[in-house]
Motif scaffolding. Structure first.
Motif, PDB file in Angstrom:
ATOM      1  N   ALA A   1       5.255  -6.150   1.405  1.00 60.36           N
ATOM      2  CA  ALA A   1       3.963  -5.996   0.500  1.00 60.36           C
ATOM      3  C   ALA A   1       2.894  -5.038   0.918  1.00 60.36           C
ATOM      4  CB  ALA A   1       3.110  -7.439   0.442  1.00 60.36           C
ATOM      5  N   ILE A   2       2.716  -5.347   2.364  1.00 65.11           N
ATOM      6  CA  ILE A   2       1.826  -4.114   3.218  1.00 65.11           C
ATOM      7  C   ILE A   2       2.524  -2.760   3.099  1.00 65.11           C
ATOM      8  CG2 ILE A   2       0.905  -3.568   5.595  1.00 65.11           C
ATOM      9  CD1 ILE A   2       1.222  -6.509   6.233  1.00 65.11           C
ATOM     10  N   ALA A   3       3.788  -2.570   3.288  1.00 62.82           N
ATOM     11  CA  ALA A   3       4.403  -1.294   2.927  1.00 62.82           C
ATOM     12  C   ALA A   3       4.068  -0.765   1.770  1.00 62.82           C
ATOM     13  CB  ALA A   3       5.856  -1.260   3.270  1.00 62.82           C
ATOM     14  N   ASP A   4       4.239  -1.472   0.690  1.00 64.44           N
ATOM     15  CA  ASP A   4       4.045  -1.150  -0.794  1.00 64.44           C
ATOM     16  C   ASP A   4       2.734  -0.811  -0.899  1.00 64.44           C
ATOM     17  OD1 ASP A   4       4.786  -1.270  -3.891  1.00 64.44           O
ATOM     18  OD2 ASP A   4       2.884  -2.479  -3.517  1.00 64.44           O
ATOM     19  N   VAL A   5       1.536  -1.263  -0.299  1.00 70.18           N
ATOM     20  CA  VAL A   5       0.113  -0.991  -0.462  1.00 70.18           C
ATOM     21  C   VAL A   5       0.259   0.387   0.116  1.00 70.18           C
ATOM     22  CG1 VAL A   5      -2.165  -1.431   0.166  1.00 70.18           C
ATOM     23  CG2 VAL A   5      -0.741  -3.333  -0.454  1.00 70.18           C
ATOM     24  N   VAL A   6       0.662   0.578   1.635  1.00 64.25           N
ATOM     25  CA  VAL A   6       0.248   1.722   2.005  1.00 64.25           C
ATOM     26  C   VAL A   6       1.021   3.078   1.239  1.00 64.25           C
ATOM     27  CG1 VAL A   6       1.072   2.961   4.356  1.00 64.25           C
ATOM     28  CG2 VAL A   6       0.293   0.632   4.228  1.00 64.25           C
TER      29      VAL A   6
ATOM     30  N   THR B   1       5.965 -10.358   3.460  1.00 63.10           N
ATOM     31  CA  THR B   1       4.479  -9.817   3.752  1.00 63.10           C
ATOM     32  C   THR B   1       4.526  -8.246   4.045  1.00 63.10           C
ATOM     33  OG1 THR B   1       3.988 -12.215   4.557  1.00 63.10           O
ATOM     34  CG2 THR B   1       2.613 -10.138   5.198  1.00 63.10           C
ATOM     35  N   ILE B   2       5.539  -8.178   5.061  1.00 58.93           N
ATOM     36  CA  ILE B   2       5.713  -6.514   5.463  1.00 58.93           C
ATOM     37  C   ILE B   2       6.017  -5.799   4.368  1.00 58.93           C
ATOM     38  CG2 ILE B   2       7.450  -5.157   6.789  1.00 58.93           C
ATOM     39  CD1 ILE B   2       7.633  -7.495   8.997  1.00 58.93           C
TER      40      ILE B   2
ATOM     41  N   GLY C   1       3.903  -5.009  -6.023  1.00 55.97           N
ATOM     42  CA  GLY C   1       2.895  -5.608  -5.063  1.00 55.97           C
ATOM     43  C   GLY C   1       2.477  -7.060  -5.726  1.00 55.97           C
TER      44      GLY C   1
ATOM     45  N   ILE D   1       3.766 -10.551  -3.936  1.00 53.40           N
ATOM     46  CA  ILE D   1       2.736 -11.663  -3.947  1.00 53.40           C
ATOM     47  C   ILE D   1       3.129 -13.001  -4.405  1.00 53.40           C
ATOM     48  CG2 ILE D   1       0.153 -12.156  -4.038  1.00 53.40           C
ATOM     49  CD1 ILE D   1      -0.240  -9.261  -3.713  1.00 53.40           C
TER      50      ILE D   1
END
Length: 238
Positions: free
Chosen positions: A99-104, A96-97, A206, A210
């Motif tokens: 994935a969030i880092a990937d989006v940012v 999850t961390i 991502g 996911i």
């Protein structure tokens, strides 16, 4: 513990995900450690004025990212193979961390493509210069990978004059035996005119993360149901 069809598929997906992550993580960590502690590059990290250079930052990112990926693999592989809830929970949190880092990072890369392109050119120039001065075989492999991926040849693009021609890709036509694309220009072009392609890389990453997260969640629910069923059975028997 018996798994239903969906959970079994997810288990094998997680195993394949972990194998892929392990290979990429080992490659990143190995390359990062070599560039950090090699005799030909160690001195760069001892000069305080270069601590913010693109090369130092890139090597640090390689080591950190490779280490995190291998940690994710340890928890993911142990949790998927042995169906351990605690390991799967840690794995889910780490994914999850990531994935969030990937989006940012994707948003930052898309909004600052020119600046990032210049940083990548700086990193390439550092690798190019290091190879000219040291002829390090690992740096040669890194340079060859960049050249093959971007289909370019050094900073001149002229095979006859290029000092690193042995790392350049095979020419596609007669003209490329005389002149090929210059790598710094290609790198800038990739980040400017081909920004959607760069974004596609992050989207693909991502999607992979996911998928692993969904499979991990399914396995967690299945192991919880089995644990509850086992507890109820022993409560009735004893």
């Amino acid at each position: 513990m018996a798994l239903d069809g969906c959970s079994l598929v997810c288990k094998y997906i997680l195993i394949l995900f972990n194998i892929f992550f392990a290979l990429v993580g080992l490659a990143f960590l190995g390359l990062g450690l070599w560039l950090r502690f090699s005799d030909s590059t160690r001195g760069i990290f001892e000069i305080e004025a270069l601590n913010s250079s693109a090369f130092v930052i890139a090597v640090t990112v390689l080591i950190a990212l490779g280490s995190v990926m291998l940690i994710v693999v340890v928890f993911g592989d142990y949790g998927a193979c042995n169906e351990k809830r605690c390991a799967l929970q840690v794995f889910s949190a780490l994914v999850t961390i990531l994935a969030i880092a990937d989006v940012v990072i994707a948003v930052a890369a898309y909004s600052r493509t020119f600046e990032i392109g210049l940083r990548m050119v700086e990193f390439y120039s550092s690798i190019y210069t290091l190879y000219l001065t040291t002829r390090d075989p690992v740096i040669a492999v890194t340079l060859t990978f960049i050249h093959e991926m971007l289909h370019c040849c050094g900073v001149t693009g002229v095979p006859v004059l290029e000092y690193v021609v042995n790392t350049c890709p095979k020419p596609n036509g007669i003209w490329e035996y005389i002149k090929m694309d210059v790598c710094p220009a290609v790198i800038i072009d990739v980040f400017n005119s081909k920004a959607p392609l760069v974004m596609g890389f992050f989207v693909g990453t991502g999607a992979l993360l996911i998928t692993a997260l969904v499979c991990s969640t399914i396995l967690l629910k299945q192991t919880k149901r089995d644990q509850q069923a086992g507890t109820a059975y022993y409560s009735n028997v004893y």
